[in-house]
Design a protein around this motif. Structure first.
Motif, mmCIF file in Angstrom:
data_model
loop_
_atom_site.group_PDB
_atom_site.id
_atom_site.type_symbol
_atom_site.label_atom_id
_atom_site.label_comp_id
_atom_site.label_asym_id
_atom_site.label_seq_id
_atom_site.Cartn_x
_atom_site.Cartn_y
_atom_site.Cartn_z
ATOM 1 N N PHE A 5 0.886 -1.211 0.004
ATOM 2 C CA PHE A 5 0.070 -0.143 0.055
ATOM 3 C C PHE A 5 0.879 1.207 0.007
ATOM 4 C CE2 PHE A 5 -3.016 -3.122 1.107
ATOM 5 C CZ PHE A 5 -4.186 -2.488 1.192
ATOM 6 N N ILE A 6 0.652 2.181 -1.215
ATOM 7 C CA ILE A 6 1.324 3.257 -0.902
ATOM 8 C C ILE A 6 0.339 4.412 -0.356
ATOM 9 C CG2 ILE A 6 2.483 5.200 -2.308
ATOM 10 C CD1 ILE A 6 3.165 3.008 -4.286
ATOM 11 N N ALA A 7 0.632 5.222 0.749
ATOM 12 C CA ALA A 7 -0.351 5.957 1.572
ATOM 13 C C ALA A 7 -1.188 5.076 2.317
ATOM 14 C CB ALA A 7 -1.144 6.969 0.553
ATOM 15 N N ILE A 8 -0.658 3.915 3.023
ATOM 16 C CA ILE A 8 -1.472 3.051 3.834
ATOM 17 C C ILE A 8 -2.342 3.696 4.910
ATOM 18 C CG2 ILE A 8 0.321 2.520 5.317
ATOM 19 C CD1 ILE A 8 -0.293 -0.621 5.381
ATOM 20 N N GLY A 9 -2.156 4.797 5.500
ATOM 21 C CA GLY A 9 -2.500 5.607 6.567
ATOM 22 C C GLY A 9 -3.955 6.051 6.487
ATOM 23 N N GLY A 10 -4.595 6.124 5.107
ATOM 24 C CA GLY A 10 -5.704 6.716 4.683
ATOM 25 C C GLY A 10 -6.990 5.958 5.350
ATOM 26 N N LYS A 23 -7.293 -11.753 5.661
ATOM 27 C CA LYS A 23 -7.929 -12.736 4.554
ATOM 28 C C LYS A 23 -6.578 -13.595 4.195
ATOM 29 C CE LYS A 23 -10.327 -12.899 0.243
ATOM 30 N NZ LYS A 23 -10.841 -12.161 -1.060
ATOM 31 N N GLY A 24 -5.451 -13.437 4.841
ATOM 32 C CA GLY A 24 -4.327 -14.019 4.858
ATOM 33 C C GLY A 24 -3.226 -13.439 3.875
ATOM 34 N N PHE A 25 -3.266 -12.292 3.336
ATOM 35 C CA PHE A 25 -2.431 -11.755 2.356
ATOM 36 C C PHE A 25 -1.247 -11.294 3.152
ATOM 37 C CE2 PHE A 25 -5.890 -12.143 -0.355
ATOM 38 C CZ PHE A 25 -5.835 -11.474 -1.457
ATOM 39 N N ASN A 26 0.035 -11.194 2.522
ATOM 40 C CA ASN A 26 1.095 -10.702 3.244
ATOM 41 C C ASN A 26 1.047 -9.137 2.587
ATOM 42 O OD1 ASN A 26 3.676 -9.593 3.637
ATOM 43 N ND2 ASN A 26 4.966 -11.156 2.327
ATOM 44 N N VAL A 27 0.847 -8.262 3.648
ATOM 45 C CA VAL A 27 0.629 -6.855 3.604
ATOM 46 C C VAL A 27 1.815 -6.020 4.115
ATOM 47 C CG1 VAL A 27 -0.809 -5.004 4.148
ATOM 48 C CG2 VAL A 27 -2.036 -7.140 3.439
ATOM 49 N N THR A 28 2.300 -5.213 2.979
ATOM 50 C CA THR A 28 3.021 -3.926 3.555
ATOM 51 C C THR A 28 2.658 -2.593 3.024
ATOM 52 O OG1 THR A 28 4.356 -4.347 1.401
ATOM 53 C CG2 THR A 28 5.105 -5.369 3.458
ATOM 54 N N GLY A 29 3.283 -1.532 3.488
ATOM 55 C CA GLY A 29 2.841 -0.534 3.341
ATOM 56 C C GLY A 29 3.735 0.843 3.628
ATOM 57 N N SER A 30 3.373 2.049 3.106
ATOM 58 C CA SER A 30 4.295 3.049 3.540
ATOM 59 C C SER A 30 3.354 4.701 3.466
ATOM 60 C CB SER A 30 5.399 3.510 2.387
ATOM 61 O OG SER A 30 6.094 2.390 2.245
ATOM 62 N N ASP A 31 3.823 5.444 4.150
ATOM 63 C CA ASP A 31 3.093 6.843 4.189
ATOM 64 C C ASP A 31 3.964 7.745 4.680
ATOM 65 O OD1 ASP A 31 1.077 8.623 4.096
ATOM 66 O OD2 ASP A 31 -0.417 7.228 4.681
ATOM 67 N N ASP A 32 3.692 8.864 4.467
ATOM 68 C CA ASP A 32 4.700 10.011 4.892
ATOM 69 C C ASP A 32 4.198 10.476 6.198
ATOM 70 O OD1 ASP A 32 2.517 11.170 3.662
ATOM 71 O OD2 ASP A 32 3.552 12.841 2.714
ATOM 72 N N VAL A 33 3.056 10.313 6.495
ATOM 73 C CA VAL A 33 2.518 10.840 7.857
ATOM 74 C C VAL A 33 1.236 9.919 8.284
ATOM 75 C CG1 VAL A 33 0.956 12.490 6.907
ATOM 76 C CG2 VAL A 33 1.451 12.770 9.144
ATOM 77 N N LEU A 34 1.329 9.282 9.503
ATOM 78 C CA LEU A 34 0.502 8.557 10.030
ATOM 79 C C LEU A 34 0.005 9.046 11.179
ATOM 80 C CD1 LEU A 34 2.800 5.413 9.296
ATOM 81 C CD2 LEU A 34 0.178 5.194 8.487
ATOM 82 N N PHE A 35 -1.668 9.015 11.153
ATOM 83 C CA PHE A 35 -2.268 9.552 12.338
ATOM 84 C C PHE A 35 -3.025 8.507 13.101
ATOM 85 C CE2 PHE A 35 -2.260 13.208 9.164
ATOM 86 C CZ PHE A 35 -1.536 14.114 10.079
ATOM 87 N N GLU A 36 -3.691 8.839 14.195
ATOM 88 C CA GLU A 36 -4.571 7.878 14.985
ATOM 89 C C GLU A 36 -6.062 8.278 14.307
ATOM 90 O OE1 GLU A 36 -3.666 5.664 16.771
ATOM 91 O OE2 GLU A 36 -1.694 6.277 17.561
ATOM 92 N N ALA A 72 -1.321 9.929 -2.103
ATOM 93 C CA ALA A 72 0.013 10.022 -2.853
ATOM 94 C C ALA A 72 0.008 10.887 -4.113
ATOM 95 C CB ALA A 72 0.536 8.734 -3.241
ATOM 96 N N ARG A 73 1.175 11.500 -4.551
ATOM 97 C CA ARG A 73 1.410 12.161 -5.788
ATOM 98 C C ARG A 73 1.728 11.372 -6.812
ATOM 99 N NH1 ARG A 73 1.363 17.600 -4.494
ATOM 100 N NH2 ARG A 73 1.655 18.152 -2.164
ATOM 101 N N GLU A 78 7.706 5.524 -4.736
ATOM 102 C CA GLU A 78 7.492 4.057 -4.783
ATOM 103 C C GLU A 78 6.540 3.923 -5.963
ATOM 104 O OE1 GLU A 78 5.855 2.761 -1.093
ATOM 105 O OE2 GLU A 78 7.489 3.569 0.132
ATOM 106 N N LEU A 79 5.789 4.666 -6.256
ATOM 107 C CA LEU A 79 4.830 4.637 -7.436
ATOM 108 C C LEU A 79 5.685 4.552 -8.817
ATOM 109 C CD1 LEU A 79 2.244 4.589 -9.084
ATOM 110 C CD2 LEU A 79 2.281 7.206 -8.687
ATOM 111 N N LEU A 80 6.755 5.296 -8.894
ATOM 112 C CA LEU A 80 7.406 5.478 -10.209
ATOM 113 C C LEU A 80 8.318 3.967 -9.957
ATOM 114 C CD1 LEU A 80 8.841 9.031 -9.763
ATOM 115 C CD2 LEU A 80 7.117 8.103 -11.543
ATOM 116 N N LYS A 81 8.914 3.604 -9.042
ATOM 117 C CA LYS A 81 9.609 2.218 -8.896
ATOM 118 C C LYS A 81 8.693 1.278 -9.410
ATOM 119 C CE LYS A 81 13.050 -0.379 -7.970
ATOM 120 N NZ LYS A 81 13.364 -0.752 -6.455
ATOM 121 N N ALA A 82 7.381 1.059 -8.968
ATOM 122 C CA ALA A 82 6.478 0.072 -9.455
ATOM 123 C C ALA A 82 6.113 0.211 -10.663
ATOM 124 C CB ALA A 82 5.227 0.341 -8.547
#
Length: 451
Positions: A5-10, A23-36, A72-73, A78-82
């Motif tokens: 996930f790019i921008a996983i904190g939304g 559901k059993g997926f292998n999940v990773t993610g990134s974000d530039d800011v993560l709120f509660e 995300a912009r 990460e988007l460009l690399k993908a």
């Protein structure tokens, strides 16, 4: 299955991440800011990014799918690399469709009421013991997450937002789901920054209706003239089912539905909620739940979070908070409280902070929306103008736009709070409406002071 996930904190993104993890997926993610509460909820499931920020090294060829958030912009590293690696990139509505393309898809759209309609359907299906998947835009009592995905549920209930899917997919989200059963609650111009004219905005709902699958059905409010006219001009192979207000009574602050000679007392109130209930009933009938059972189940529905939510009350006063921010939502919410409590003074406060509501060309859409309130207050945090790079406008411009000379205007949270804390709310209701947080005002603390 490995997804990143790019921008996983939304709000929707972190809920989808949790749903796929469960559901059993292998999940990773990134974000530039993560709120509660996103950070704590991701941490609970062991999928919170170790540190904030974007890291293209996280994007490797063994990733099956990247899910791109609206935050995300388009130049996100990460988007460009993908894109460089040729990894399949989805918006979250794309991925919801991918996970539900073999299920019956119910999609609830509309400028207002869609969260409540979706919530009502989920409540009734749960009470009836049905299996279902879902996507809803609010945290609901009895549901740990806002997204639920399973292998075996035959149906998915989706709240269908008309806003754009992702930075690289400019389609409205609800166009992507290809509904079998669609709902439109009403059309009132919103998201002016994306849909610059009302006609352009209406077109998005017409296209949504045209995406409903052959032999599907569209359930819609015929009380909305714009929507009723749009549906009358459709030329698609689907069934169209209108709904309108049911018979109801209000007695001592309790609204009841009257159906087939029986009376069903409700926890919620307001004509907008009664209309929402009829949409939910027609969906549930399509899913095999008869009207009598629906009404029995709906009597225990307490509403979605921040939809006429009671902050506190005593014998002669209630403080509500509500998500209302657009003109149509503002009008409906004020009318609901005034009708439910006709003998109480209504003090209504709206915070404007979305791009649409702060657009000076759009502001006149609020004319007359607060006329039923005994005291009308508009709050725009001066910091919001700065953050959105919008030139501030004075109190007189706001009063003129709302066509209400008695309206009070505040642009500093401290001054608004001081005014509210000085109120005597005996035999009154205080209605606080915003999709924001009133510049950080603590509504629980306000409640404690007033009640």
């Amino acid at each position: 299955m490995r997804v990143h996930f790019i921008a996983i904190g939304g709000s929707a993104m972190h809920n989808l991440a949790i749903a796929l993890h469960k559901k059993g997926f292998n999940v990773t993610g990134s974000d530039d800011v993560l709120f509660e509460p996103s950070a704590s909820r991701l941490a609970k499931y062991g999928i919170l990014p170790v540190q904030e920020g974007w890291d293209p090294e996280k994007i490797t060829a063994d990733i099956d799918a990247v899910i791109l958030g609206m935050h995300a912009r388009i130049d996100n590293p990460e988007l460009l690399k993908a894109q460089e690696l040729g990894i399949k990139i989805y918006s979250y509505p794309d991925y919801i469709y991918e996970q539900s393309k073999d299920k019956l898809r119910v999609v609830i759209g509309g400028s207002h009421g869609k969260t409540t309609i979706t919530s009502m359907i989920l409540h009734v299906l749960q009470e009836a013991g049905k299996k279902f998947d879902y996507l809803v835009g609010a945290q609901l009592e009895g549901f740990e997450t806002m997204v639920g995905l399973t292998h075996d549920a035959p149906v998915i209930i989706i709240e269908g937002d008309e806003y754009l899917a992702s930075p690289i997919d400019r389609r409205p989200k609800f166009h992507i789901y290809k509904a079998d059963i669609g709902v439109i609650s009403g059309i009132a111009w919103d998201h002016i920054n994306v849909f610059p004219t009302f006609d352009n905005y209406i077109d998005q709902f017409r296209i949504f209706a045209e995406t409903i699958q052959p032999n599907g059905r569209l359930i819609y409010s015929q009380t909305d003239e714009v929507l009723d006219t749009m549906v009358s001009k459709l030329n698609v192979g689907i069934e169209t089912i209108p709904y309108s207000l049911p018979e109801y009574t209000i007695d001592n602050g309790v609204t009841s539905i009257v159906a087939d000679g029986k009376t069903y007392g409700l926890e919620v109130f307001g004509q907008h909620n009664l209309l929402n209930m009829q949409a939910a009933r027609l969906v549930c009938e399509s899913l095999g739940i008869n009207s009598a059972d629906f009404y029995q189940y709906i009597t225990t529905f307490k509403g979605a979070a921040r939809r006429l939510e009671v902050v506190g009350k005593n014998d002669n006063a209630t403080i509500f908070k509500d998500f209302a921010h657009s003109p149509s939502k503002l009008t409906a919410t004020i009318a609901a409280v005034k009708t439910q409590f006709p003998n109480r003074q209504l003090i209504a406060c709206i915070e404007l902070h979305t791009f649409s509501s702060l657009n000076k060309d759009f502001l006149n859409e609020y004319a007359g929306t607060m006329d039923q309130a005994d005291k009308a207050i508009v709050f725009i945090d001066r910091k919001t103008f700065e953050q959105k790079k919008i030139e501030p406008y004075p109190a007189e411009a706001v009063k003129e736009a709302f066509a209400n000379k008695n309206l009070l205007f505040f642009n500093e949270p401290v001054k608004l709070l001081a005014y509210l804390e000085a109120l005597n709310i005996a035999n009154s209701n205080l209605l606080m409406m915003s999709s924001g947080n009133f510049g950080g005002i603590n509504l629980i603390g306000l409640k404690n002071n007033l009640l």
